[in-house]
Design an enzyme around this catalytic site. Structure first.
Site, PDB file in Angstrom:
ATOM      1  N   GLU A   1     -57.141-149.877  27.939  1.00 45.49           N
ATOM      2  CA  GLU A   1     -55.699-150.132  27.591  1.00 45.49           C
ATOM      3  C   GLU A   1     -55.117-151.285  26.994  1.00 45.49           C
ATOM      4  OE1 GLU A   1     -51.974-151.120  28.298  1.00 45.49           O
ATOM      5  OE2 GLU A   1     -53.120-152.233  29.355  1.00 45.49           O
TER       6      GLU A   1
ATOM      7  N   ASP B   1     -59.874-151.728  32.033  1.00 41.65           N
ATOM      8  CA  ASP B   1     -60.501-152.542  31.048  1.00 41.65           C
ATOM      9  C   ASP B   1     -60.293-153.889  32.010  1.00 41.65           C
ATOM     10  OD1 ASP B   1     -58.316-151.442  30.432  1.00 41.65           O
ATOM     11  OD2 ASP B   1     -58.119-152.696  28.641  1.00 41.65           O
TER      12      ASP B   1
END
Length: 425
Positions: A158, A101
């Protein structure tokens, strides 16, 4: 050691091993892949394009199976070794994890692969982590010099959204029962070709605290008729700093930070509000210190508020646990790193960081290790000042970019862990 010790212009390095040499042959393809991901950043649980590109690349690499939609947008690939392992025991499985991400921030770079999405940016190098794991997948699928299964985990979310926990809750380790799992993070404060790790805590637990203060509002010109929650908040802010300085042993690393306050209306200069909110974070390495700080915060805030005739409640949320390496996996990862770059370029007692990492959820379930890969080429003006360099901007900086020169090394490190943890007979 401190991060600053490793700063400086990189020294020429001899990187050893068949894996590195083979992966270096497709370094240009990895660079192109990484830059494509950088140009198309996606937030946690929204990594649709990223997951599709990863899936496509893995299938082209010849992996044995690709599983999608784990933890919403997570991807897991399986690569079978040339030897199945001891048939009398469970088939050995080693896990490797990369995060996918991006961040909700605006990029200020001007190179050709800068973010094409306003307000979104790969400002932490997850595009590089994903690419290195794809590079490891290609090498492992081509060579298969290991006994067992390599399980490659491409994790969503994350950055504060708990993607690792989401994958675990979605049956990650039931479906893929790895014996150990490993992850890495690029580190701009270390030179390319250096690797940092330690045998215990790598990153701290991250907890969120919200303090709600209730007083009695009124007119600022008649403050004696109020119970001012802003005054109470000011005393709480000061008092909370005593928890670490006067209640915690110096050897027990703890950080308590109150980082935001909201009270009243900026347009109302003479209105004492009836309510104030403080928000902050607590960082610890030991669960018993989490328990202590939570208890002390609640006692202290309630007592301070009561002294002014107000009330204060503390909501303490445990967001990420501490990231703690297990001894055997630390030793294995260290040996692989030393074989690749030489022992002199491996910091095997790296100072822990008070930052947090949701790979910690995986390390609570399975033994494993988390380490840092140097990527910062700090260039000097010759007068003692740093003037930039590839990878020199720190994480979450709007001018950050991943240093593509370390892609083959990171991929070789991942691959070497698989080969060493599941050696051929």
């Amino acid at each position: 050691m401190s991060d600053s010790v490793t700063l400086g212009r990189p020294r020429p390095l001899q990187i050893n091993g068949r894996a590195f040499a083979q992966i270096a042959r497709f370094h240009p393809e990895l660079t192109a892949f990484r830059r494509d991901l950088h140009a198309h950043p996606e937030l946690g649980f929204e990594e649709v394009y990223t997951a599709s590109r990863v899936t496509q690349a893995l299938k082209l690499c010849g992996v044995d199976a690709v599983h999608t939609g784990i933890g919403k947008t997570g991807v897991v690939a399986i690569i079978e070794g040339r030897q199945p392992g001891n048939p009398r025991h469970a088939r050995p499985m080693t896990g490797l994890r990369a995060d996918m991400d991006a961040l909700p921030m605006t990029e200020r770079n001007e190179f050709g692969w800068k973010s094409a999405k306003p307000g979104l940016m790969h400002g932490c190098g997850h595009d590089g982590h994903t690419t290195m794991l794809v590079g490891a997948a290609r090498y492992l699928a081509e060579t298969r010099n290991f006994a067992g299964d390599a399980v490659l985990v491409f994790q969503p979310a994350e950055e504060g959204r708990g993607g690792a926990e989401a994958m675990i809750n979605d049956g990650l380790f039931e479906r893929f029962p790895v014996q150990s799992i490993y992850a890495m993070h690029n580190w701009p404060a270390m030179r390319p070709g250096t690797i940092g790790i330690n045998s215990g805590p790598m990153m701290a637990a991250a907890d969120r605290i919200t303090i709600e203060i209730t007083g009695k509002g009124g007119h600022g010109a008649h403050a004696y008729l109020t119970v001012d929650p802003i005054l109470v908040a000011a005393h709480i802010i000061t008092a909370v700093q005593s928890i670490v300085s006067r209640n915690v042993k110096a050897m027990d690393n703890v950080v308590v930070s109150l980082c935001a306050m909201q009270a009243g209306d900026m347009a109302a200069m003479s209105v004492v509000p009836g309510h104030a909110t403080l928000v902050g974070t607590v960082r610890t390495f030991k669960p018993e210190m989490q328990d202590f700080v939570e208890q002390r915060l609640k006692q202290l805030c309630a007592a301070v508020a009561d002294g002014f005739g107000a009330t204060a409640t503390v909501n303490y949320e445990r967001i990420y646990p501490a990231t703690i390496n297990s001894p055997a996996e630390y030793r294995l990862a260290t040996r692989v790193a030393e074989q690749l770059v030489g022992a002199e370029n491996v910091v095997s007692n790296l100072e822990p960081s008070m930052g947090s990492e949701d790979f910690s959820f995986m390390l609570k379930e399975k033994p494993g290790a988390y380490f840092r890969l140097g990527q910062g080429e700090q260039l000097s003006d010759g007068k003692g000042s740093v003037v930039g360099g590839v990878g020199s901007h720190f994480l979450h900086n709007s001018c950050y970019d991943f240093n593509d020169s370390v892609l083959p090394l990171g991929a070789a490190l991942f691959a070497g862990i698989v080969e060493r943890s599941m050696p051929m007979a």
